[in-house]
Design a protein around this motif. Structure first.
Motif, short mmCIF file in Angstrom:
data_model
loop_
_atom_site.label_atom_id
_atom_site.label_comp_id
_atom_site.label_asym_id
_atom_site.label_seq_id
_atom_site.Cartn_x
_atom_site.Cartn_y
_atom_site.Cartn_z
N VAL A 126 -1.25 3.76 10.22
CA VAL A 126 -0.36 2.64 9.93
C VAL A 126 -0.94 1.86 8.76
O VAL A 126 -2.08 1.41 8.83
N THR A 127 -0.15 1.72 7.69
CA THR A 127 -0.60 0.90 6.56
C THR A 127 -0.22 -0.54 6.83
O THR A 127 0.64 -0.82 7.66
N SER A 128 -0.87 -1.45 6.11
CA SER A 128 -0.56 -2.86 6.33
C SER A 128 -0.53 -3.63 5.03
O SER A 128 -1.14 -3.24 4.03
N CYS A 129 0.17 -4.74 5.07
CA CYS A 129 0.23 -5.63 3.91
C CYS A 129 -1.10 -6.34 3.71
O CYS A 129 -1.34 -6.94 2.68
N ASP A 130 -1.98 -6.28 4.71
CA ASP A 130 -3.29 -6.91 4.65
C ASP A 130 -4.34 -5.99 4.05
O ASP A 130 -5.51 -6.36 3.98
N GLY A 131 -3.96 -4.77 3.67
CA GLY A 131 -4.90 -3.84 3.04
C GLY A 131 -5.61 -2.91 4.00
O GLY A 131 -6.41 -2.08 3.58
N GLN A 132 -5.33 -3.02 5.27
CA GLN A 132 -5.99 -2.16 6.24
C GLN A 132 -5.22 -0.86 6.43
O GLN A 132 -4.00 -0.84 6.35
N LEU A 133 -5.95 0.20 6.70
CA LEU A 133 -5.37 1.44 7.19
C LEU A 133 -5.81 1.52 8.64
O LEU A 133 -7.00 1.57 8.95
N TRP A 144 -7.83 1.29 15.97
CA TRP A 144 -8.94 0.79 15.17
C TRP A 144 -8.58 0.76 13.69
O TRP A 144 -7.68 1.46 13.24
N THR A 145 -9.34 -0.07 12.95
CA THR A 145 -9.23 -0.09 11.50
C THR A 145 -10.10 1.04 10.99
O THR A 145 -11.31 1.05 11.21
N THR A 146 -9.49 2.01 10.31
CA THR A 146 -10.23 3.18 9.84
C THR A 146 -10.66 3.05 8.39
O THR A 146 -11.60 3.70 7.96
N ALA A 147 -9.97 2.19 7.62
CA ALA A 147 -10.33 1.96 6.22
C ALA A 147 -9.74 0.63 5.76
O ALA A 147 -8.82 0.10 6.37
N GLN A 148 -10.28 0.13 4.64
CA GLN A 148 -9.83 -1.14 4.08
C GLN A 148 -9.70 -0.99 2.56
O GLN A 148 -10.66 -0.61 1.91
N THR A 149 -8.51 -1.24 2.03
CA THR A 149 -8.29 -1.14 0.59
C THR A 149 -8.40 -2.48 -0.11
O THR A 149 -8.61 -2.54 -1.31
N GLY A 150 -8.19 -3.56 0.64
CA GLY A 150 -8.19 -4.89 0.03
C GLY A 150 -6.87 -5.24 -0.63
O GLY A 150 -6.75 -6.30 -1.24
N GLN A 151 -5.87 -4.35 -0.53
CA GLN A 151 -4.57 -4.59 -1.15
C GLN A 151 -3.47 -4.11 -0.22
O GLN A 151 -3.70 -3.27 0.63
N TRP A 152 -2.27 -4.61 -0.44
CA TRP A 152 -1.11 -4.20 0.32
C TRP A 152 -0.93 -2.70 0.14
O TRP A 152 -0.75 -2.22 -0.97
N VAL A 153 -0.98 -1.94 1.23
CA VAL A 153 -0.79 -0.49 1.16
C VAL A 153 0.71 -0.23 1.32
O VAL A 153 1.26 -0.33 2.41
N TRP A 154 1.34 0.12 0.21
CA TRP A 154 2.79 0.26 0.14
C TRP A 154 3.28 1.58 0.72
O TRP A 154 4.31 1.64 1.37
N ASP A 155 2.52 2.65 0.48
CA ASP A 155 3.01 3.96 0.90
C ASP A 155 1.83 4.85 1.29
O ASP A 155 0.72 4.66 0.82
N ILE A 156 2.12 5.83 2.15
CA ILE A 156 1.13 6.82 2.55
C ILE A 156 1.85 8.15 2.73
O ILE A 156 2.96 8.20 3.27
N THR A 157 1.22 9.21 2.25
CA THR A 157 1.79 10.55 2.42
C THR A 157 0.65 11.56 2.48
O THR A 157 -0.42 11.34 1.91
#
Length: 195
Positions: A126-133, A144-157
């Motif tokens: 699940v991506t989030s607007c908070d930057g978490q995956l 659990w939080t598996t990764a952190q981008t620090g940015q809104w994650v818009w898409d995942i494929t």
């Protein structure tokens, strides 16, 4: 009650309305159960029809970027997964056959689940607007939080290499996530100035 955003048709578009008549955004989450033309979906069969036939594959802004379905290979059952914008955020699993729902509370302040993908072993990403995956194991219920981008994650494929690719806003960065190792790699900006 007027301060709580509600999904309504405003000027012919499904919109988030506050203070009775002020639009604060367009589009609607699948959990709003509202037709694009207005009016509420009142039964599970119609809701599922709209999800599978009308929403999937449409424009994610006006459709439902926040839901998807998966057939469990072990049981053959179909499940719909919906992200719900709350504090904390929720992922809801709906059994398409029975209508039973389970909810998974997202950790670490994730308030806005945005997009959903599945690992080969059936975990939900699940991506989030908070930057978490975020990662959910529907079998055990572990979240659990598996990764952190620090940015809104818009898409995942998932790519042909089996890894997952994440696109972010506002820096338009591309990330690669390995679901086996849970390693996130920043591949850089997709455009030097685009935001």
């Amino acid at each position: 009650k007027d301060r709580v955003p509600q999904v309504k048709v405003h000027e012919g578009i499904r919109s988030w309305i506050i203070d009775g008549d002020k639009s604060i955004g367009t589009g609607a989450h699948p959990n709003s159960a509202i037709y694009k033309e207005g009016g509420k979906i009142r039964d599970l069969d119609t809701f599922l029809k709209v999800q599978f036939e009308e929403v999937q594959g449409t424009d994610p802004v006006t459709g439902a970027a926040h839901s998807t379905w998966r057939r469990d290979p072990a049981t053959g059952r179909d499940y719909i997964y919906c992200g719900i914008f709350t504090t904390p955020g929720l992922l809801v699993q709906l059994d398409a056959q029975t209508g039973e729902c389970r909810q998974f509370r997202l950790p670490g302040g994730a308030t806005a689940p945005w997009n959903i993908a599945f690992t080969m072993e059936g975990h939900v990403l699940v991506t989030s607007c908070d930057g978490q995956l975020l990662r959910v194991d529907p079998t055990s219920g572990r979240v659990w939080t598996t990764a952190q981008t620090g940015q809104w994650v818009w898409d995942i494929t998932r790519g042909a290499d089996g890894k997952f690719y994440l696109a972010t806003s506002s820096e338009t960065r591309l990330f690669r996530y390995d679901a086996t190792t849970e390693k996130l790699e920043d591949l850089g900006r997709t455009h030097p100035t685009l935001k």
